[in-house]
Design a protein around this motif. Sequence first.
Motif, PDB file in Angstrom:
ATOM      1  N   VAL A 199       0.836  -1.203   0.000  1.00  0.00           N
ATOM      2  CA  VAL A 199       0.000   0.000   0.000  1.00  0.00           C
ATOM      3  C   VAL A 199       0.869   1.250   0.000  1.00  0.00           C
ATOM      4  CG1 VAL A 199      -1.754   1.309   1.232  1.00  0.00           C
ATOM      5  CG2 VAL A 199      -1.896  -1.182   1.179  1.00  0.00           C
ATOM      6  N   THR A 200       1.872   1.293   0.854  1.00  0.00           N
ATOM      7  CA  THR A 200       2.658   2.511   1.030  1.00  0.00           C
ATOM      8  C   THR A 200       3.672   2.733  -0.094  1.00  0.00           C
ATOM      9  OG1 THR A 200       4.205   1.334   2.496  1.00  0.00           O
ATOM     10  CG2 THR A 200       2.364   2.494   3.526  1.00  0.00           C
ATOM     11  N   ALA A 201       3.817   1.762  -0.976  1.00  0.00           N
ATOM     12  CA  ALA A 201       4.688   1.951  -2.140  1.00  0.00           C
ATOM     13  C   ALA A 201       3.962   2.658  -3.283  1.00  0.00           C
ATOM     14  CB  ALA A 201       5.209   0.595  -2.634  1.00  0.00           C
ATOM     15  N   ARG A 202       2.662   2.818  -3.162  1.00  0.00           N
ATOM     16  CA  ARG A 202       1.878   3.396  -4.249  1.00  0.00           C
ATOM     17  C   ARG A 202       2.084   4.912  -4.322  1.00  0.00           C
ATOM     18  NH1 ARG A 202      -1.743  -0.043  -6.513  1.00  0.00           N
ATOM     19  NH2 ARG A 202      -3.052   1.681  -7.240  1.00  0.00           N
ATOM     20  N   PRO A 203       2.049   5.474  -5.538  1.00  0.00           N
ATOM     21  CA  PRO A 203       2.237   6.924  -5.691  1.00  0.00           C
ATOM     22  C   PRO A 203       1.236   7.745  -4.902  1.00  0.00           C
ATOM     23  CG  PRO A 203       2.457   5.825  -7.818  1.00  0.00           C
ATOM     24  CD  PRO A 203       1.991   4.780  -6.841  1.00  0.00           C
ATOM     25  N   ALA A 204      -0.011   7.269  -4.794  1.00  0.00           N
ATOM     26  CA  ALA A 204      -1.034   8.030  -4.060  1.00  0.00           C
ATOM     27  C   ALA A 204      -0.651   8.174  -2.597  1.00  0.00           C
ATOM     28  CB  ALA A 204      -2.393   7.347  -4.196  1.00  0.00           C
TER      29      ALA A 204
END
Length: 249
Positions: A199-204
């Motif tokens: 989750v925390t690797a996502r650009p958002a």
Amino acid sequence: MTKPIQVWMAPPGPNPWKVVVILEELQVPYEIKSIRFENIKKKPFTDLNPNGRVPAIVDPNADDLVVWESGAIITYLCEQYDPEKTLSGRSVSERAHLNQWLYFQASGQGPYFGQAGWFNNHHPEKLPSAMERYNKEVHRVLGVLEGCLEGKQWLVGDRLTFVDIAFAPWNDRLEDVTKCAPGDGFKGFPNVQAWHERVTARPAWKKSMETKERLMDEQDLTLVGLPKGMKSLQEWEKQIKEQDEAASK
């Protein structure tokens, strides 16, 4: 043309960032109304949320509809702004399971993580029994997630949904919440750690956390949400009270 949704928040808390990340994922325009901790239980914010808790949103695309409680906001945003079901349920069973996990996050993860954070960081007296109780509850919640993520990348289906995002801001505070050693937040919960990292690797997420860091700097706040130079929440609350009393004279 979609007008920006107002997101009212105080930047230190985890709950507003669920909403921001979802708006980023859905590419819905928004504007942040950042307020200070001492103003959460005052007008104009309490005109939006009489409970005095962040976040709340105002949607100008729906006659300035106001929605508060992060779970309710998430449900509303996905109903109104996710017609392609990018983050939402695509079947009856998916929708039921997404709601199941959202309620678990709101009634299980959030309150227990919050109480652990309070007794480990802010309670004026050290109460070992309370600290032990809520740290155990944090680990119990992580254990539920660990088992349900076995052999899976996401909680529901084979893709990121709004419930994966809903858990991430509190999971991101694990070390602070439990006061464990650096790097030990997910110790014993490898499935949860791998899921959180997805989750925390996502650009958002990354863009949202850059915004959070900027807002924290603007209010001169530390990572635990206290103003720089303040040693405790009680010291800060005393200062706020004195300022309010001086302003009322």
